[in-house]
Design a protein around this motif. Sequence first.
Motif, PDB file in Angstrom:
ATOM      1  N   UNK A   1       0.617  -1.238  -0.025  1.00 47.03           N
ATOM      2  CA  UNK A   1      -0.130   0.087  -0.069  1.00 47.03           C
ATOM      3  C   UNK A   1       0.616   1.393   0.066  1.00 47.03           C
ATOM      4  N   UNK A   2       2.059   1.099   0.910  1.00 49.27           N
ATOM      5  CA  UNK A   2       2.914   2.614   1.156  1.00 49.27           C
ATOM      6  C   UNK A   2       3.168   2.738  -0.434  1.00 49.27           C
ATOM      7  N   UNK A   3       4.029   1.627  -1.241  1.00 50.46           N
ATOM      8  CA  UNK A   3       4.509   1.851  -2.484  1.00 50.46           C
ATOM      9  C   UNK A   3       3.452   2.635  -3.623  1.00 50.46           C
ATOM     10  N   UNK A   4       2.229   2.015  -3.588  1.00 52.70           N
ATOM     11  CA  UNK A   4       1.139   2.645  -4.418  1.00 52.70           C
ATOM     12  C   UNK A   4       0.846   3.959  -4.048  1.00 52.70           C
ATOM     13  N   UNK A   5       0.972   4.313  -2.625  1.00 54.32           N
ATOM     14  CA  UNK A   5       0.530   5.575  -2.269  1.00 54.32           C
ATOM     15  C   UNK A   5       1.660   6.428  -2.669  1.00 54.32           C
ATOM     16  N   UNK A   6       2.752   6.364  -2.640  1.00 58.11           N
ATOM     17  CA  UNK A   6       3.822   7.103  -3.217  1.00 58.11           C
ATOM     18  C   UNK A   6       3.819   7.370  -4.645  1.00 58.11           C
ATOM     19  N   UNK A   7       3.423   6.043  -5.557  1.00 58.15           N
ATOM     20  CA  UNK A   7       3.258   6.280  -6.720  1.00 58.15           C
ATOM     21  C   UNK A   7       2.332   7.188  -7.268  1.00 58.15           C
ATOM     22  N   UNK A   8       1.217   7.185  -6.429  1.00 58.92           N
ATOM     23  CA  UNK A   8      -0.140   8.032  -7.068  1.00 58.92           C
ATOM     24  C   UNK A   8       0.000   9.623  -6.526  1.00 58.92           C
ATOM     25  N   UNK A   9       0.836   9.744  -5.640  1.00 60.17           N
ATOM     26  CA  UNK A   9       0.891  11.077  -5.102  1.00 60.17           C
ATOM     27  C   UNK A   9       1.480  12.166  -6.031  1.00 60.17           C
ATOM     28  N   UNK A  10       2.022  11.750  -7.215  1.00 54.28           N
ATOM     29  CA  UNK A  10       2.173  13.064  -8.230  1.00 54.28           C
ATOM     30  C   UNK A  10       0.816  13.590  -8.614  1.00 54.28           C
ATOM     31  N   UNK A  11      -0.197  12.584  -8.727  1.00 56.11           N
ATOM     32  CA  UNK A  11      -1.434  13.229  -9.244  1.00 56.11           C
ATOM     33  C   UNK A  11      -2.216  14.295  -8.264  1.00 56.11           C
TER      34      UNK A  11
END
Length: 582
Positions: free
Chosen positions: A3-13
């Motif tokens: 989950x933490x990896x996915x949240x980091x990846x979506x943060x630019x949006x």
Amino acid sequence: MKNIQLIKRISPYFKKYKSILFIDLLCAAFTTASEMILPLILRYISSVGMKDIKLLNVELIIRLALLFLILKSIDLVAAYYMASIGHIMGAKIETDMRADVYAHLQTMSDSYYNETKIGVLMSRITNDLFDITEFAHHCPEEYFIGGIKILVSFIILLSVNLKMTIFIYLMIPIMVVFASKYNHKMREAQKMQRVHIGDLNSSIEDSLLGIKVVKSFANEEIEAKKFNIQNAKFLGIKKKFYKAMAGFTVITKLFDGLMYLILIVSGGYFMMKGEIKPSDLIAYVMYVTSLLATVRRIVEFTEQFQKGMTGIERFYEIMDTKSEIEDSENAIELKDVKGKIEFRDVTFKYEKDTENVLENFNLNINPGDNIAIVGPSGAGKTTICNLIPRFYDVSYGEILVDGENIKNVTLKSLRNNIGIVQQDVYLFSGTVMDNIRYGNPSATDDEVLRASELAGAREFIEQLPEKFDSYVGERGVKLSGGQKQRISIARVFLKNPPILILDEATSALDNKSEQIVQESLEKLTKGRTTLTIAHRLTTVQNADEILVMRDRKIIERGTHDELMKNQGYYFDLYTKGGLLEQ
């Protein structure tokens, strides 16, 4: 991915809308403050009343009521912003992600689409991203509110009674540990559900697109059985998810009850010992109730959270898939194309094939040449034409256009200079005008009319109910094969490319339609470098050179007259009816 990896990846949006997000979280803080001030007001009133009832006067009550009214007014404004602008921010993020994944899919090679079902992709760019709106809005908001309530409640409750607060708060991490097992099961089931809905969509699409075949064989029951099997499998996955969610809910309710039990026993005990006042206990109960409501709300959000994380994960599965066909780092624009094409020692095989389709293949085509390629199925004819616009890349060797390796030029400039007319014409759902203009979106109406005339299409178009504004139906179902083919030729006339590829352009037509289309093609090929893949040998007699392919190599070449004179393989095919058996 975690989950933490996915949240980091979506943060630019989220960064694009950081000001909206900041105001949304500020509003969340206001609503939380408004909610948490009420127990303090009641505690103060109770404390004053128990100390001396005469101290409770109208002025004090009005002041406290006004304080609460002001806070509640701020709460209402903040709640409106969160429910409207906050959700719109989530919808914008969903829209941005959908635009990115669609743009990425446009770059993928033919081999990717050969291996991927369109129904699955449709599910990923629609269903998988639907939950992003709720996730993008509620995820930061819910956890921010939860964090504030847990922290502020802890500080206030500590000031009331240290021992009881420690007992209560020790239950929260224990509850998280027990609930995480079911949380993981929910995540797995949610992903399985997303995968299967794509398969289900693909199955439905396949059946409905082939509905005429289904009906012609009276196989409606077979298709219904196939659908019911997939539908039942989907139900099984949903059951698995809801069982995990039920376990998760029971665990949280169990600890919810345990906390209240601790509150009853310890609260009664400490009041009996005189370590807590009745007014403090009232406030304590209200804060614990608020705390448990927060925990329950986060639990209820867990389903939405898992849906959102699954959607994000599947989004990045597509985005992380790189196209095999890309512009090189220093790719140049292909300009002023004359139409010279060279194959130099080209070897090619499809990804999962063990044998080469072409091996050390060489071919020179001069500008303006009209070259026909004939041969049985599997000889490599279509492969040659697919390699020129880089629908696939050669395994070894190189292909040059005007002396430039096509891998060194931009895909856009390469394909802008190539026109393709295929056997299986694809028309988009829209009008005749829209479909012809697809060849050159900036073309004027007069240019579209001229292209339709050159393609021999204007006469039948003028007879349609709405003429050029007539709706062609999905995939052009309202038009005949010959009419669709002439529209596709008009599309290429409008594009006006120097290189032309005709891939079995007339093989699916009746004799009358073939004759009309053939006349259009003869106009189209004038002055262009043309490669024609032919099934009927009568359509290539006027070619400058005919290449005869067999066993994936050129076995004969020459004009029609030269090949007939040699009395080889081409001669045998032509004298036996001029039709290549498939």
